[in-house]
Structures are given as structure tokens and as C-alpha cells.
Scaffold this motif. Structure first.
Motif, short mmCIF file in Angstrom:
data_model
loop_
_atom_site.label_atom_id
_atom_site.label_comp_id
_atom_site.label_asym_id
_atom_site.label_seq_id
_atom_site.Cartn_x
_atom_site.Cartn_y
_atom_site.Cartn_z
N ALA A 75 69.79 73.23 60.93
CA ALA A 75 71.04 72.37 61.62
C ALA A 75 70.74 72.89 62.98
O ALA A 75 71.06 72.15 63.79
CB ALA A 75 71.94 73.21 61.26
N ASP A 77 68.23 71.69 65.11
CA ASP A 77 67.31 71.99 66.11
C ASP A 77 67.96 70.31 65.28
O ASP A 77 67.25 69.84 64.50
CB ASP A 77 65.62 72.19 65.54
N TYR A 78 68.27 69.56 66.30
CA TYR A 78 68.73 67.76 65.78
C TYR A 78 67.66 67.24 65.78
O TYR A 78 67.81 66.71 64.10
CB TYR A 78 69.21 67.02 66.89
N TYR A 81 66.47 68.02 62.18
CA TYR A 81 67.80 67.95 60.95
C TYR A 81 67.99 66.94 60.49
O TYR A 81 67.97 66.22 59.30
CB TYR A 81 68.84 68.28 61.36
N SER A 85 67.00 65.31 56.39
CA SER A 85 68.07 64.45 56.11
C SER A 85 66.62 64.18 55.21
O SER A 85 66.51 63.38 53.95
CB SER A 85 68.81 64.40 56.78
N LEU A 88 64.85 65.09 51.71
CA LEU A 88 65.56 65.30 51.16
C LEU A 88 66.49 63.99 50.51
O LEU A 88 66.03 63.22 49.04
CB LEU A 88 67.29 65.59 51.10
N GLU A 89 66.92 63.60 51.38
CA GLU A 89 66.79 61.45 50.80
C GLU A 89 66.32 60.95 49.90
O GLU A 89 65.97 60.18 48.99
CB GLU A 89 67.83 60.24 51.23
N ARG A 225 68.66 55.03 53.97
CA ARG A 225 69.85 55.69 55.27
C ARG A 225 69.60 56.58 56.22
O ARG A 225 70.71 56.43 57.46
CB ARG A 225 71.32 55.94 54.73
N SER A 226 69.29 57.91 56.00
CA SER A 226 68.98 58.50 56.99
C SER A 226 67.71 58.47 58.15
O SER A 226 67.87 59.27 59.10
CB SER A 226 68.14 59.92 56.08
N ARG A 228 67.45 55.61 59.71
CA ARG A 228 68.06 55.09 60.85
C ARG A 228 68.65 55.94 62.17
O ARG A 228 68.78 55.65 63.59
CB ARG A 228 69.55 54.41 60.72
N HIS A 229 69.07 57.22 61.32
CA HIS A 229 69.04 58.45 62.60
C HIS A 229 68.17 59.02 63.01
O HIS A 229 68.03 60.41 63.97
CB HIS A 229 70.39 59.16 62.18
N GLU A 231 65.11 61.24 64.77
CA GLU A 231 65.22 60.73 66.08
C GLU A 231 63.74 61.63 66.48
O GLU A 231 63.32 62.46 66.17
CB GLU A 231 66.62 62.75 66.66
#
Lengths: 233, 199
Positions: A75, A77-78, A81, A85, A88-89, A225-226, A228-229, A231
Motif C-alpha cells: 500500500a 508503493d502504488y 499495489y 491487486s 490477487l484477482e 479488472r485490476s 486497467r489500473h 501502473e
């Protein structure tokens, strides 16, 4: 801990990937209250030792001890994170049935999270290595060294529908033509050859990520879904 | 199954958070037995809340007018903004009477696994508020869970280059609890944030 969903006033439904029993869903009562005895133990990414009471529909979590709190470091370190995620998904999607043992998926996820937290390799590389290896454990390892259809060694393109690299004769319409270095990077990630993976160039990493993500989602028949985010640094 | 309208009411009540079929049935029969004037008042309150309540154009908090009560209050400190996830967090902080600055309600926290990214929150609006240079401190009061911490990390990374002081609410032991029941992360945070006893 794979994911949490709010339930009622102060409870949560927790999805856990366990070492012996596979995926389990349990209720953590009162966990959202600041005085909860579980505290931060039942947060996603945490490696915990749990005691559950078997319930009618969902099990009830009665005790939790932290083994490794990966969430705290992630959390902070974006990019890590977002990559975590997606891991996990994917683990949640690859272990469809509840209480069906998935030891190799469990070990792979714990190893992947540990590597991500240690930060020796770029988060996106760790994520792609996890995707490739979890697909391999699920029986969908891409063919990377010889044609997926005829086993010819002179490969030209990467075709998701064919299951990996293909030769010029077997190449279906619409197949991607990645750089040879990109395929080499995918081989290195699948084998765990980190010196080779770390030495790769940024453009080959980007191309590799695109191919791996498309390959993963095609086999899962479901979007992650993750992703897309996620980075890139 | 009950007669049409009664069953409709039970079904509608059952859609509310935390209300199961049994509770919905209990509430429905309570309403049936209640004084018609009380039921009318409840129905009016439900309709009124949907018609009149909107989100404050400045901070995103629930408001009965264009701007919420806090944003209209000229006595509040314009130099400090406290960022929270939901409107109910504003109420919780207001109850402490410790904070006299302004708020910004994000509308949630970053949770990639649920498909919620920075663009789905009111982060762009926050950046617009900070751009005028009046704000000197940003207090990040997102929930002390994983999503809240990740959102705080993201905001701090975005805002710090603007030269603002970025602070995070302290985490640690809950008042009135036993130390032995504290989990490792919370206890670790309490040690990190220990303070000098001034006696």
C-alpha cells in the motif's frame, strides 16, 4: 487473503486462498470496528494462520495470526499495489471451485507477493512472471520455443488462439508479430531467469505485458479488472 | 408470500443494506400497524431526501443547497483540507470538534480489484481546489485499511510536488482496548507514532 466484501453493519466476507483446502470464503464478524480483535490481520495480501468454524453457507473466522503482512509494504508503493491487486484477482479467477486444493497456486501467489514486496525486480515484470507461471500451473502454459501447432522451431508470430508462438505456415490471421527479444523475455519470466528478464529493454517489457495480459484474459474468458489500473514505473 | 402490496413493501425493504427478509417483514408489519400520520411523515422524508439532497459542488459532501454547510461557513480555516472517503466520515470527524478546516469527499477509495481507479474518485476536483495556492496542508483521513492506505499513497505522490504539507491521520491502539489483542501491524504503527510524555 484474496479479497474482502462489506457485509452488514461491521462484518466482512473474506475470500482466502489456503494451503491445504484451496479457496475458502468466510465471515469475519465485527472486523470493520476499530476495536475488532482481528485488526489489520484480515486485509488483502496478508499471509495469515486462520481458524474457521464451519458454517451452513459461509465459514466463520474465529482466530487469525499474521504470518507476513505484505499489504502494508504494497500500500506504500502504488505501482506495487496495483500489480499485487492484479495478482490477487487472477488467483481468485484461476481457483474457481471452493475448497478444492490448489497448493501450487497458493505457493506461487505467496512467492509472487514476497518477490513484489522485496522490490528487487520491476513490479510489472513480477506480475507478468506470475501470470505466465499461474497459467502454466492451470495447464495453459504458452508455447514459446516452438510452433504451438506443428512444433517447428522457426517461429514468426504469437497467436493467442493457437496457444503461443507459431511458424509462418501455421500463422492465423490477426496474429501479433512481437520482437524476438519479447519472446525471449517471456521465456525468461516463465523459467524464472531473472538476470535475463532484468536486462530486457522497456519496449520489450511493454510488448510482453500486452501479450501476456491478452493471453491470460482469453484463457480466463473474463477480463481482469485490476489490469486497467496497473501502473508502469 | 403475502398479498401483492405487502409483498412489494417487504421486497423493497429487503433491498436496503443490512436488512434481510425477516427484518424486512418485521418493518413492513410495523408500518402496517403504525399510525397513518407517522407513515406519511416517513414517506415524505424519503421523497424529500431524494428531491432536495445533492452533492456539494466544492467538497462533494451531501448538501441541501449548492454548497454544504461547512463550505458556506466563513469561520472555517481555508488553509487546511481534510480528505475523506465518504460523507459519513465528515460527520465522524466533526463530532471530535478538533478540526476547523475544510473537507474534500473522494467518494470511495482506490481498489483495482473492484475496478475503482483514481479517475473514478473526485481527485481531479481536489487538484483544482489545491491549484489556487491558498491551501497549505492536506490531511489525508482515508480509512486505515489497505484501500485507504493505497489511496493516501497515491494522493501524497500527486500533491507533494506542489509544495504542500501532506499529513496522514495517526494509526495505533484504540482507546479502551487491551494491548495483548492488538494485531502486529497496528502495534507496529503505534510504536512508530509514539510521542514524548510531557509531564
Amino acid at each position: 487473503m484474496l479479497r474482502t466484501q462489506k457485509l452488514g453493519e461491521a462484518d466482512r466476507i473474506i475470500t482466502i486462498l489456503t494451503k491445504r483446502t484451496g479457496k475458502v470464503r468466510g465471515v469475519a464478524k465485527g472486523v470493520r470496528r476499530t476495536t475488532s480483535k482481528f485488526g489489520a490481520r484480515l486485509e488483502p495480501f496478508t499471509h495469515v494462520d486462520l481458524q474457521l468454524h464451519t458454517g451452513r453457507t459461509l465459514d466463520v473466522i474465529t482466530q487469525a495470526e499474521t504470518l507476513r503482512p505484505y499489504g502494508e509494504a504494497l500500500a506504500a508503493d502504488y505501482p506495487k499495489y496495483t500489480a499485487g491487486s492484479a495478482m490477487l484477482e487472477t488467483a481468485d479467477r484461476l481457483t474457481l471451485g471452493e475448497k478444492e486444493p490448489a497448493l501450487r497456486q497458493f505457493l506461487l501467489l505467496v512467492g509472487g507477493l514476497r518477490t513484489l514486496v522485496e522490490g528487487e525486480h520491476e513490479a510489472r515484470l513480477v506480475l507478468d512472471a506470475y501470470f505466465l507461471r499461474s497459467l502454466a500451473v492451470a495447464g495453459w502454459a504458452p508455447a514459446l520455443e516452438s510452433c504451438a501447432r506443428c512444433s517447428a522451431t522457426s517461429v514468426r508470430a504469437f497467436a493467442i488462439v493457437a496457444g503461443g508462438v507459431v511458424c509462418a505456415a501455421c500463422r492465423p490471421a490477426g496474429a501479433a508479430v512481437p520482437a524476438p527479444e519479447t519472446i525471449a523475455l517471456m521465456i525468461a519470466l516463465l523459467r524464472g531467469d531473472w538476470p535475463a528478464a532484468d536486462a530486457s529493454e522497456s519496449r520489450h517489457r511493454a510488448e510482453c505485458s500486452g501479450l501476456v495480459a491478452a493471453y491470460l484474459q482469453w484463457h480466463l474468458e473474463h477480463g481482469i479488472r485490476s489490469l486497467r489500473h496497473v501502473e508502469r514505473v | 408470500m403475502y398479498e401483492g402490496v405487502v409483498q412489494n413493501l417487504i421486497d423493497e425493504l429487503g433491498m436496503l443494506p443490512g436488512v434481510g427478509p425477516k427484518s424486512a417483514q418485521r418493518i413492513a408489519f410495523h408500518l402496517l400497524a403504525a399510525d397513518p400520520a407517522d407513515v406519511k411523515r416517513l414517506a415524505h422524508a424519503l421523497l424529500e431526501v431524494k428531491e432536495k439532497v445533492r452533492f456539494c459542488r466544492v467538497c462533494g459532501n451531501v448538501a441541501a443547497e449548492e454548497e454544504c454547510r461547512i463550505c458556506r461557513d466563513a469561520r472555517r480555516d481555508d488553509h487546511v483540507i481534510c480528505v475523506v472517503e465518504e460523507s459519513k466520515d465528515v460527520v465522524a470527524i466533526e463530532k471530535t470538534r478538533e478540526f476547523r478546516g475544510r473537507y474534500h469527499v473522494l467518494g470511495g477509495a482506490i481498489s483495482p480489484i473492484d475496478g475503482i481507479g483514481p479517475d473514478d474518485l473526485r481527485i481531479r476536483e481536489l487538484m483544482t481546489r489545491l491549484a489556487d495556492g491558498r491551501v497549505t496542508e492536506l490531511i489525508i483521513a482515508t480509512d486505515p485499511n489497505l484501500e485507504g492506505e493505497a489511496t493516501a499513497t497515491y494522493l501524497a505522490r500527486l500533491v507533494k510536488p506542489m509544495g504542500l504539507k501532506v499529513t496522514r491521520l495517526a494509526s495505533g491502539l484504540p482507546v479502551g482496548g487491551d494491548l495483548e489483542y492488538a494485531d502486529e501491524v497496528t502495534l507496529g504503527r503505534a510504536f512508530e507514532g509514539r510521542r514524548l510524555l510531557d509531564v
